[in-house]
Design a protein around this motif. Structure first.
Motif, PDB file in Angstrom:
ATOM      1  N   ASP A 188       1.095  -1.302   0.155  1.00 59.29           N
ATOM      2  CA  ASP A 188       0.491  -0.024   0.060  1.00 59.29           C
ATOM      3  C   ASP A 188       0.728   0.976   0.282  1.00 59.29           C
ATOM      4  O   ASP A 188       1.006   2.287   1.129  1.00 59.29           O
ATOM      5  CB  ASP A 188      -1.134  -0.179   2.145  1.00 59.29           C
ATOM      6  CG  ASP A 188      -1.861   1.604   1.063  1.00 59.29           C
ATOM      7  OD1 ASP A 188      -2.382   1.961   0.331  1.00 59.29           O
ATOM      8  OD2 ASP A 188      -2.588   0.688   1.782  1.00 59.29           O
ATOM      9  N   ILE A 189       1.074   1.800  -1.451  1.00 57.40           N
ATOM     10  CA  ILE A 189       1.750   2.932  -1.213  1.00 57.40           C
ATOM     11  C   ILE A 189       1.406   4.237  -0.920  1.00 57.40           C
ATOM     12  O   ILE A 189       2.101   5.300  -0.038  1.00 57.40           O
ATOM     13  CB  ILE A 189       2.907   3.002  -2.193  1.00 57.40           C
ATOM     14  CG1 ILE A 189       3.361   2.183  -3.681  1.00 57.40           C
ATOM     15  CG2 ILE A 189       3.241   4.455  -2.921  1.00 57.40           C
ATOM     16  CD1 ILE A 189       3.916   1.729  -4.704  1.00 57.40           C
ATOM     17  N   GLY A 190      -0.089   4.807  -1.339  1.00 55.60           N
ATOM     18  CA  GLY A 190      -0.459   5.478  -0.622  1.00 55.60           C
ATOM     19  C   GLY A 190      -0.455   5.882   0.876  1.00 55.60           C
ATOM     20  O   GLY A 190      -0.922   6.765   1.612  1.00 55.60           O
ATOM     21  N   ASN A 191      -0.739   4.937   1.484  1.00 60.25           N
ATOM     22  CA  ASN A 191      -0.399   4.680   3.257  1.00 60.25           C
ATOM     23  C   ASN A 191       0.733   4.001   3.772  1.00 60.25           C
ATOM     24  O   ASN A 191       0.572   3.890   5.078  1.00 60.25           O
ATOM     25  CB  ASN A 191      -1.707   3.768   3.161  1.00 60.25           C
ATOM     26  CG  ASN A 191      -3.644   4.536   2.996  1.00 60.25           C
ATOM     27  OD1 ASN A 191      -3.613   5.630   3.179  1.00 60.25           O
ATOM     28  ND2 ASN A 191      -4.026   3.396   2.889  1.00 60.25           N
ATOM     29  N   LYS A 192       1.613   4.005   3.281  1.00 60.62           N
ATOM     30  CA  LYS A 192       2.944   3.540   3.332  1.00 60.62           C
ATOM     31  C   LYS A 192       2.809   2.505   4.290  1.00 60.62           C
ATOM     32  O   LYS A 192       4.097   2.124   5.290  1.00 60.62           O
ATOM     33  CB  LYS A 192       3.652   4.849   3.805  1.00 60.62           C
ATOM     34  CG  LYS A 192       4.200   5.527   3.037  1.00 60.62           C
ATOM     35  CD  LYS A 192       4.962   6.880   3.744  1.00 60.62           C
ATOM     36  CE  LYS A 192       5.348   8.400   2.535  1.00 60.62           C
ATOM     37  NZ  LYS A 192       6.543   8.961   3.031  1.00 60.62           N
ATOM     38  N   GLY A 193       2.283   1.479   3.554  1.00 55.88           N
ATOM     39  CA  GLY A 193       2.290  -0.037   4.361  1.00 55.88           C
ATOM     40  C   GLY A 193       2.657  -0.782   3.206  1.00 55.88           C
ATOM     41  O   GLY A 193       1.996  -0.612   2.221  1.00 55.88           O
ATOM     42  N   ASP A 202      -3.169  -5.320  10.416  1.00 50.77           N
ATOM     43  CA  ASP A 202      -2.813  -4.171  10.082  1.00 50.77           C
ATOM     44  C   ASP A 202      -1.409  -4.768   9.874  1.00 50.77           C
ATOM     45  O   ASP A 202      -0.695  -6.058   9.631  1.00 50.77           O
ATOM     46  CB  ASP A 202      -2.148  -3.832  11.834  1.00 50.77           C
ATOM     47  CG  ASP A 202      -2.817  -2.772  12.670  1.00 50.77           C
ATOM     48  OD1 ASP A 202      -4.222  -2.510  12.423  1.00 50.77           O
ATOM     49  OD2 ASP A 202      -2.504  -3.149  14.031  1.00 50.77           O
ATOM     50  N   TYR A 203      -0.595  -4.267   9.033  1.00 51.77           N
ATOM     51  CA  TYR A 203       0.184  -3.845   7.790  1.00 51.77           C
ATOM     52  C   TYR A 203       1.648  -3.919   8.873  1.00 51.77           C
ATOM     53  O   TYR A 203       1.877  -3.787  10.167  1.00 51.77           O
ATOM     54  CB  TYR A 203       0.940  -2.975   7.224  1.00 51.77           C
ATOM     55  CG  TYR A 203      -0.215  -2.034   6.251  1.00 51.77           C
ATOM     56  CD1 TYR A 203      -0.333  -2.943   5.206  1.00 51.77           C
ATOM     57  CD2 TYR A 203      -0.841  -1.065   6.324  1.00 51.77           C
ATOM     58  CE1 TYR A 203      -1.615  -2.168   4.316  1.00 51.77           C
ATOM     59  CE2 TYR A 203      -1.564  -0.524   5.320  1.00 51.77           C
ATOM     60  CZ  TYR A 203      -1.897  -0.837   4.645  1.00 51.77           C
ATOM     61  OH  TYR A 203      -2.462  -0.601   3.747  1.00 51.77           O
ATOM     62  N   ASP A 204       2.781  -5.521   8.347  1.00 50.66           N
ATOM     63  CA  ASP A 204       3.567  -5.635   9.307  1.00 50.66           C
ATOM     64  C   ASP A 204       5.073  -5.341   9.080  1.00 50.66           C
ATOM     65  O   ASP A 204       5.865  -4.508   9.985  1.00 50.66           O
ATOM     66  CB  ASP A 204       4.402  -7.138   8.777  1.00 50.66           C
ATOM     67  CG  ASP A 204       3.241  -8.132   8.311  1.00 50.66           C
ATOM     68  OD1 ASP A 204       2.340  -8.606   8.865  1.00 50.66           O
ATOM     69  OD2 ASP A 204       2.957  -8.750   7.920  1.00 50.66           O
TER      70      ASP A 204
END
Length: 193
Positions: free
Chosen positions: A87-92, A106-108
């Motif tokens: 997820d580039i837009g949310n930086k995850g 949640d992102y790792d």
């Protein structure tokens, strides 16, 4: 006398009920406003990857700066062999994405600005303009092996690329630059573990 007492009780109950409804309407309005403001904190319209394929389709490949999300999945004999959810837009990013849970948990890993540049450069090296509408007539409809690349843009549209074929003839279902994309994304993801 009973009639007056009964009317008084009804009047009191009605006024309490009206006051309660006013409070509920106010609370519902607050919830709606909260939900609306929260939805603008992630890249529209999906904050997860689960429904990315249901988004409106993009008619063209957009610039690298317009990429919001990248979801890549490769299947061989009904097993996921490679998967990337970035997820580039949310930086995850998910370091170990699992089909169906991406976007729910949640992102790792939190992407830095340098990470975002690196992911965009990986995608930039791939001749996606040659992947658009990629079909291999000899393999169409046969099972065993398939891959999907969904790129969501900032405007909320998605461009989907895919291929399929026999497991024994994977290379015939892979366009130019495919192996480099998978290899580079794998190296990038492994470097963040």
């Amino acid at each position: 006398m009973r009639f007056i007492l009964l009317c008084s009780v009804i009047l009191v109950l009605c006024s309490c009920s009206a006051e309660k409804n006013d409070n509920l309407s106010s609370q519902e309005s607050d919830v709606i406003q909260l939900s609306t403001s929260e939805s603008h904190t992630s890249i529209p319209p999906e904050s997860d990857f689960f429904n990315i394929g249901a988004l409106p389709k993009s008619n063209k490949i957009q610039s690298l700066e317009n990429i919001a999300k990248i979801l890549f999945t490769e299947f061989d004999d009904m097993q996921v062999t490679n998967m990337f959810a970035i997820d580039i837009g949310n930086k995850g990013m998910y370091l170990n994405p699992k089909r169906g849970t991406e976007g729910i948990v949640d992102y790792d890993y939190a992407l830095s600005d340098e990470d975002v540049k690196e992911v965009r450069s990986i995608i930039g090296y791939i001749p996606l303009d040659q992947w658009s509408g990629y079909e291999n007539a000899d393999l169409k409809g046969e099972g065993g092996y398939s891959w999907y690349l969904d790129i969501q843009y900032l405007d909320g549209t998605v461009k989907t690329f895919s291929g399929n074929g026999r497991s024994s003839e994977k290379k015939k279902a892979q366009p130019e630059g495919y192996s480099k994309l998978v290899e580079d994304l794998t190296v990038f993801m492994q470097s963040k573990k």
